[in-house]
Design an enzyme around this catalytic site. Structure first.
Site, PDB file in Angstrom:
ATOM      1  N   ARG A  57       0.812  -1.224   0.000  1.00 50.25           N
ATOM      2  CA  ARG A  57       0.000   0.000   0.000  1.00 50.25           C
ATOM      3  C   ARG A  57       0.839   1.265   0.000  1.00 50.25           C
ATOM      4  O   ARG A  57       0.438   2.287  -0.530  1.00 50.25           O
ATOM      5  CB  ARG A  57      -0.939  -0.001   1.207  1.00 50.25           C
ATOM      6  CG  ARG A  57      -2.028  -1.048   1.101  1.00 50.25           C
ATOM      7  CD  ARG A  57      -2.913  -1.022   2.305  1.00 50.25           C
ATOM      8  NE  ARG A  57      -2.105  -1.350   3.485  1.00 50.25           N
ATOM      9  CZ  ARG A  57      -2.553  -1.927   4.564  1.00 50.25           C
ATOM     10  NH1 ARG A  57      -3.821  -2.224   4.659  1.00 50.25           N
ATOM     11  NH2 ARG A  57      -1.768  -2.201   5.568  1.00 50.25           N
ATOM     12  N   HIS A  99      -5.348 -12.682   4.193  1.00 52.74           N
ATOM     13  CA  HIS A  99      -4.991 -13.865   3.414  1.00 52.74           C
ATOM     14  C   HIS A  99      -6.156 -14.477   2.646  1.00 52.74           C
ATOM     15  O   HIS A  99      -6.020 -14.777   1.457  1.00 52.74           O
ATOM     16  CB  HIS A  99      -4.363 -14.935   4.313  1.00 52.74           C
ATOM     17  CG  HIS A  99      -2.991 -14.585   4.768  1.00 52.74           C
ATOM     18  ND1 HIS A  99      -2.232 -15.445   5.543  1.00 52.74           N
ATOM     19  CD2 HIS A  99      -2.228 -13.486   4.577  1.00 52.74           C
ATOM     20  CE1 HIS A  99      -1.065 -14.890   5.793  1.00 52.74           C
ATOM     21  NE2 HIS A  99      -1.044 -13.688   5.231  1.00 52.74           N
ATOM     22  N   LYS A 117       2.085 -18.337   6.385  1.00 48.16           N
ATOM     23  CA  LYS A 117       1.307 -18.656   7.582  1.00 48.16           C
ATOM     24  C   LYS A 117       1.034 -17.393   8.392  1.00 48.16           C
ATOM     25  O   LYS A 117       1.800 -16.438   8.248  1.00 48.16           O
ATOM     26  CB  LYS A 117       2.036 -19.704   8.412  1.00 48.16           C
ATOM     27  CG  LYS A 117       3.349 -19.198   8.991  1.00 48.16           C
ATOM     28  CD  LYS A 117       4.046 -20.289   9.740  1.00 48.16           C
ATOM     29  CE  LYS A 117       5.326 -19.866  10.363  1.00 48.16           C
ATOM     30  NZ  LYS A 117       6.212 -19.008   9.628  1.00 48.16           N
TER      31      LYS A 117
END
Length: 167
Positions: A57, A99, A117
């Site tokens: 971003r 995610h 993860k």
């Protein structure tokens, strides 16, 4: 799935170059940047990963990481990265809260997905991701989570202690 199976499925692609799009420029984004740079020195891939674009971003920070790690382009919107025709793999290194949305969108767009993860923040999100990955696999796409602690000896010992009823 075993990594050799994943490499075989990825190798089925008709492209010699495999365009990588990385989302996230923090610690894990940097770690994955190094991995994409050196993976061909460790494994025989049958293709060449090409660092097409990194996404974050903050354009200034993302550009700095792109320059430091050899990414060809910068995107500030992950949707634009997924839409790129020169990207076949989406590597997700963002906070866990994003995610599921990113991975499902990438799979629906026909991309292979590597998701760092934790896979998801909730069981419902993980189930939605697994369903999207199963559907995408029918079209030859590969989806996986970067969980490299699975075979760590300490975890194997903990599992053994639990199975033996000692813990």
């Amino acid at each position: 799935r075993r990594s050799s199976d994943l490499r075989s499925r990825l190798a089925e692609t008709s492209r010699r170059d495999l365009g990588i799009g990385l989302i996230g420029y923090g610690f894990m984004g940097r770690a994955h940047s190094v991995a994409w740079t050196t993976v061909g020195q460790v494994f025989e891939l049958g293709m060449s990963p090409v660092r097409r674009a990194i996404c974050g971003r903050d354009e200034k920070r993302t550009t700095a990481v792109a320059e430091a790690f050899g990414w060809a382009a910068v995107e500030t919107d992950w949707r634009a990265l997924i839409a790129r025709e020169d990207v076949q793999v989406i590597d997700i290194c963002t906070p866990g809260s994003s995610h599921a949305e990113i991975a499902i969108a990438a799979l629906r767009a026909g991309k292979h997905v590597l998701c760092e993860k934790p896979l998801a923040n909730t069981l419902a999100e993980a189930e939605q991701m697994a369903e999207a990955a199963a559907e995408a696999a029918q079209h030859g796409q590969v989806a996986m989570v970067g969980f490299n602690y699975r075979r760590v000896p300490a975890l194997a010992l903990a599992r053994s202690l639990i199975a033996d009823g000692r813990l």
